[in-house]
Design an enzyme around this catalytic site. Sequence first.
Site, mmCIF file in Angstrom:
data_model
loop_
_atom_site.group_PDB
_atom_site.id
_atom_site.type_symbol
_atom_site.label_atom_id
_atom_site.label_comp_id
_atom_site.label_asym_id
_atom_site.label_seq_id
_atom_site.Cartn_x
_atom_site.Cartn_y
_atom_site.Cartn_z
ATOM 1 N N ASP A 13 0.821 -1.219 0.000
ATOM 2 C CA ASP A 13 0.000 0.000 0.000
ATOM 3 C C ASP A 13 0.857 1.273 0.000
ATOM 4 O OD1 ASP A 13 -2.247 -1.697 0.240
ATOM 5 O OD2 ASP A 13 -1.863 -1.828 2.387
ATOM 6 N N LYS A 16 2.304 1.971 -5.174
ATOM 7 C CA LYS A 16 3.042 1.464 -6.342
ATOM 8 C C LYS A 16 2.227 1.576 -7.619
ATOM 9 C CE LYS A 16 3.543 -2.547 -4.397
ATOM 10 N NZ LYS A 16 2.981 -2.192 -3.080
ATOM 11 N N GLY A 40 -4.047 -4.788 -4.267
ATOM 12 C CA GLY A 40 -5.056 -3.816 -4.697
ATOM 13 C C GLY A 40 -4.332 -2.545 -5.079
ATOM 14 N N HIS A 41 -4.098 -2.358 -6.354
ATOM 15 C CA HIS A 41 -3.347 -1.185 -6.806
ATOM 16 C C HIS A 41 -4.317 -0.119 -7.297
ATOM 17 C CE1 HIS A 41 0.431 -3.857 -7.423
ATOM 18 N NE2 HIS A 41 0.188 -3.583 -6.161
ATOM 19 N N GLN A 225 2.407 -6.051 -2.939
ATOM 20 C CA GLN A 225 2.715 -6.022 -1.494
ATOM 21 C C GLN A 225 4.025 -5.263 -1.254
ATOM 22 O OE1 GLN A 225 1.909 -9.452 -2.779
ATOM 23 N NE2 GLN A 225 -0.215 -8.883 -2.495
HETATM 24 P P1 IMP Z 1 -2.425 -12.879 2.187
HETATM 25 O O1 IMP Z 1 -1.501 -12.298 1.158
HETATM 26 O O2 IMP Z 1 -3.887 -12.702 1.854
HETATM 27 O O3 IMP Z 1 -2.071 -14.276 2.514
HETATM 28 O O4 IMP Z 1 -2.208 -12.051 3.546
HETATM 29 C C1 IMP Z 1 -0.974 -12.114 4.278
HETATM 30 C C2 IMP Z 1 -0.621 -10.752 4.852
HETATM 31 O O5 IMP Z 1 -0.283 -9.871 3.787
HETATM 32 C C3 IMP Z 1 -1.776 -10.059 5.587
HETATM 33 O O6 IMP Z 1 -1.231 -9.280 6.646
HETATM 34 C C4 IMP Z 1 -2.369 -9.133 4.546
HETATM 35 O O7 IMP Z 1 -3.042 -8.048 5.109
HETATM 36 C C5 IMP Z 1 -1.103 -8.706 3.830
HETATM 37 N N1 IMP Z 1 -1.321 -8.285 2.434
HETATM 38 C C6 IMP Z 1 -1.514 -9.069 1.353
HETATM 39 N N2 IMP Z 1 -1.642 -8.329 0.250
HETATM 40 C C7 IMP Z 1 -1.497 -7.044 0.613
HETATM 41 C C8 IMP Z 1 -1.497 -5.794 -0.099
HETATM 42 O O8 IMP Z 1 -1.638 -5.719 -1.325
HETATM 43 N N3 IMP Z 1 -1.321 -4.678 0.660
HETATM 44 C C9 IMP Z 1 -1.111 -4.726 1.992
HETATM 45 N N4 IMP Z 1 -1.104 -5.863 2.703
HETATM 46 C C10 IMP Z 1 -1.288 -7.015 2.015
#
Ligand code: IMP
Length: 432
Positions: A13, A16, A40-41, A225
């Site tokens: 977040d 990017k 989520g971009h 991420q």
């Molecule tokens: P997962 O990727 O759904 O398995 O989540 C694992 C961790 O990564 C959690 O803390 C999510 O909130 C975090 N996470 C996954 N994708 C994003 C992103 O695009 N932005 C911020 N946090 C993310």
Amino acid sequence: MPVQVVVGCQWGDEGKGKIVDTFARRADWVARWGGGSNAGHTVRVGGETFILRLIPSGILNPRPKCVIGHGVVADPVSMLDEIDRLAARGVAVDGRIFVSEAAHVLLPSHPWIEALGGQDVRVGTTKRGIGPAYQDKAARVGIRFHDLMDAKGLRRRLEEHAHRLALLFKGADQPPPIPLEQAVDEWDATFTRLRPRLSPLVADTVELLHGALARGERILCEGAQGTFLDLDLGTYPFVTSSTTTAAGAATGLGLPPRALREVYGVCKAYSTRVGAGPFPTELSAVESVALREKGGEYGSVTGRPRRVGWLDLPQLRQAVRVNGLSSLIVTKLDILSGMDPLPICTAYDSDDGLVWRTPPLPNERLERCRPRLEAMSGWSESLCDVRRFEDLPSAAKTYLARIEREADCPIRWVSVGSEREAILRAPSKRIR
Ligand code: IMP
């Protein structure tokens, strides 16, 4: 032509999407190497907001072709849905999107497995089933996009998957959300229906990208991420299941590491995190409200309020070294207007009397660290309409100069708003 890579320096977040959208104007290819629709971009174009989950943000520019590499786990239904929604809003998608035949398929059952194991609650995941899809990949039982193209073989693979699911649900003494024979029939029917649409998208993307390299075309790799959600380098176990650091562009796209010459690290001017895990500079619940509201810090995929805190220089130093950053891009500087004094974390103190300039391992040790916060002077002016670096208030320049010096990495761009034009080119010499 050197390959450019954009990575997040924090916990995702960082903004990017906007940066990739800016750089994509000059790119021939924009490629995603990891993660899935957990990303989520958000990109704002001409007053319209686009939230991209799987499709690279480069799609919003007319020029580049877009690749979803084999390091990604993708749900074909939501991928086609995202493409349809972009097309409905006038974005040219035909012939511009390719998904690796070796990318793993995220099935409707992967979120079930995640909920069954309790990872969703413990880690605070996005509940998309990302972890279980990568578990299947690592266990060498995953279904890949080329399997979707093989009508006969797919049925057998789905049945084998259902067999493993049956064991899991039996072990947990729970029934699956729908009977598994019915699930296999439904999935098989869905993929059969989608096969003609998927077929022109599924490609040997290593071949495509190497062809582009040979022709001297520009490739921009879009990270999802951030560094501290990396499966190996992040705050394990509170991480995602893929390589979010720059090296992932090589493994997740099949690009040679030596081609990755420009690595841009995107760093928000403060810190945020969604989900559980250590966050040394986190503000208290009451203190968080102002920064969260001003920065609009709510998850673009889940809508969850993000945890917020001050800029963490130990974290940034680590991001610079593990990604080999060639430059930094600081985003959301405008949000800090009116925060005076402006705290910045220069190091951590751990309970054993040590001082840390980069985050310690393991996670449990980091959890016991206290941030050393230094109060810098803030500024009151709004930055939203600033369009030249020279016009930034001097306190904002001092803040940026401090970041550059402490991280030992030049800042090249500074973003001061969500619109495309709200981006300032920093001077080529170090900021004073
Ligand atoms: P997962 O990727 O759904 O398995 O989540 C694992 C961790 O990564 C959690 O803390 C999510 O909130 C975090 N996470 C996954 N994708 C994003 C992103 O695009 N932005 C911020 N946090 C993310």
